[in-house]
Design a protein around this motif. Structure first.
Motif: not given
Length: 595
Positions: A392-414
């Motif tokens: 949304s910010k660095d690429f100016g593409a808030s309308g794409f609705r793309v977010g990313m999560l990086y975590t090592h918590n496998t239960l959270l990912l599940a």
């Protein structure tokens, strides 16, 4: 006679019971009102959204909804048809200046065709890079990649398509984990020598003084994290990456999974206004501001301790710490030691830390000092640190609705894999993402050009603020400048801030983000977002604001009448006579310096 005595005794008993009930009712009302007033003092004039476990929450929510929605012509019967959750969701999530933004959409300023139109300086979106990105995405190859593979037409894993997750991992590894400051990382960057040696400490055994550095921000040294078994420190595993419909959606889901109803989330203040709705709408947790001794440096241990103690006195359980780095709205960068200190403090209380790095690639200089939490922790996040990023910010593409999560918590990912069926990213967009994030030739030039444009617009804004002689925070990153207009307030209160905001909108046709809605303690602060408009329109807006400031200083905010304000919107129409001095973009962005 006996009957009369019994009747008298019964009457006395009834009177006592009635009196007791009245006293109990008044006492409960007193304590409830006191509780609401206490919350009101902390939250200012912002709407208090009671959680469903609060006593009397049904009547409070219903009353608030009736007041808010009835203004839009919705009937009471329609409101009553909603559940309490539905009524809560129907409460307007946006602050009052949002209506001003709508006016900007309806009557936008154009340097040539509508120079007196409205200017939105209240929305942190980067429209300066739209043409660059659109040109790249309109290539025929990108369209083919989005729709040619049969995988895009059916169900798949709800954490993201394999190609998209691999591309996210590649982006995080190259531009966050092994990047130089500000995300610059040539392909040949060596991975050797990147890891810090962190001295182990025992938070229960060691004396508090031994845990403090010599830094004036005195804070914990970071505890040693186990290196084996654990993630490969030299690799971002795609299995630890997830996609969602924007950072707001992922943040809501993460807090939904990690917190219980009414748990407090500590956030260094001032902070991004929409965190209020992001955290409350579905996760139903409570954003709680951390007020700092020095907001530019970031939170120290005393700041965090005070905020946690205050939250606990209000009956809240402090469950997580939410950090935004680079910071919104201050535009500052938290240095690695500050991040380590805050994470160590959270770990000492068995809390989670969520780090929002949505402005990571919008730093203004290569020597900015920004390092991703992935790099700060040597890519060993444990199960309690979670990093968010998006387009949304660095690429100016808030309308794409793309977010990313990086975590090592496998239960959270599940858990997220189940929740994401409601907020996944469409498969064609994921395939476009997979191509875009791995196109290093394009991204290297794109990010350099975007930073140059941000520096240019930032200079236009701050040069005019210097002429106005008003204080502002020197931004190191982001799309905005945080300015202090408190000397212009008609009264030193948030009501005075609202009056000034209305005056700026009505007289200068400019909409800013008021500090009140970002949990600022001192009335009179505003966020100026300079990347939503072209440099030409920005110059017009800043000229209008400067002209209005001169009038306020001369006559006072209360001494201005409509007649004296008629010429404010015309102030920027002759900008050809006073253009902003030319700016050496290459010099400002250090494009010639080594990473």
């Amino acid at each position: 006679m006996a009957s009369t005595s019994k009747n008298s005794a019964g009457a006395v008993t009834a009177t006592v019971a009635s009196s007791t009930a009245i006293v109990a009712f008044l006492a409960s009302g007193y304590f409830y009102i006191r509780q609401v007033r206490r919350k009101s003092r902390r939250y200012g004039s912002l709407a208090y959204l009671p959680n469903s476990s609060d006593e009397n929450s049904a009547s409070v929510i219903t009353a608030a909804v009736r007041t808010a929605i009835s203004r839009g012509g919705v009937s009471p019967s329609a409101i009553s048809a909603l559940s309490l959750r539905g009524q809560r969701a129907a409460l307007p999530p946006m602050p009052p200046h949002w209506s001003g933004f709508i006016r900007c959409l309806q009557d936008p300023c154009d340097a040539t065709s509508n120079p007196e139109g409205y200017v939105a300086l209240c929305l942190a979106e980067n429209k300066l890079c739209t043409e660059l990105l659109a040109t790249r995405l309109m290539s025929s190859g990108t369209a083919v990649s989005a729709f040619s593979d049969s995988i895009v037409y059916g169900y798949n894993g709800f954490l993201g398509l394999p190609a998209a997750r691999e591309a996210v991992a590649y982006l995080l590894e190259r531009r966050f984990l092994f990047a130089g400051q500000g995300g610059w990382s040539p392909p040949s960057t060596s991975r050797a020598g990147r890891h810090r040696h962190i001295q182990p400490i025992d938070l229960e055994r060691d004396e508090p003084e031994s845990l403090l550095s010599n830094d004036q921000n005195g804070v914990f040294a970071a505890p040693d994290r186990p290196q084996s078994p654990g993630p490969d420190p030299d690799r971002v595993d795609p299995e630890h990456c997830a996609l969602g419909a924007g950072v707001a959606s992922l943040l809501s889901h993460v807090m939904f999974v990690l917190t219980e109803l009414n748990d407090a989330i500590l956030i260094p203040a001032p902070y991004y206004a929409s965190f209020e709705s992001d955290l409350q709408a579905l996760a139903a947790c409570t954003p709680f501001p951390v007020y700092m001794e020095n907001p530019r440096l970031g939170p120290n241990i005393d700041d965090l301790d005070r905020a946690a103690a205050l939250a606990e006195r209000e009956g809240l359980t402090v469950k997580a710490l939410l950090l935004t780095n680079p910071h919104d709205p201050l535009g500052v960068i938290y240095r690695p030691q500050v991040m380590l200190n805050a994470i160590s403090w959270a770990r000492s209380r068995s809390m989670h830390t969520v780090v929002d790095e949505i402005y990571a690639l919008s730093v203004h200089r290569r020597d900015s000092g920004f390092e991703s939490v992935i790099r700060v922790l040597n890519n060993d996040l444990g199960d309690d640190v979670h990093m968010l990023y998006g387009l949304s910010k660095d690429f100016g593409a808030s309308g794409f609705r793309v977010g990313m999560l990086y975590t090592h918590n496998t239960l959270l990912l599940a858990a997220l894999a189940n929740l994401n069926i409601f907020s996944g990213v469409s498969h064609p967009i994921q395939m476009i993402l997979a191509e875009l994030l791995t196109d290093d030739n394009f991204l290297d030039g794109f990010l350099d050009d975007v930073r140059a444009q941000l520096v240019w617009s930032h200079a236009i804004c701050t040069q005019k603020l210097e002429e106005m002689v008003v204080p502002y925070e020197v931004a190191e990153a982001g799309l905005f400048v945080y300015v202090d207009l408190s000397v212009l307030l008609p009264e030193p209160t948030f009501e005075g801030e609202r009056k000034l905001a209305r005056l700026i909108e009505d007289a200068a046709h400019i909409v800013l983000t008021p500090g009140e809605y970002m949990r600022e303690r001192k009335p009179g602060h505003f966020r100026i977002c300079y990347s939503w408009v072209t440099p030409e329109v920005l110059e017009i807006a800043m000229e209008r604001l400067s002209y209005l400031v001169k009038k306020i200083r001369r006559y006072g905010a209360d001494g201005l009448d409509p007649k004296s304000l008629r010429d404010v919107t015309k102030a920027g129409m002759l900008m050809g006579m006073r253009r902003t001095p030319s700016i050496n973009l290459a010099e400002l962005t250090n494009k010639k310096s080594s990473p």
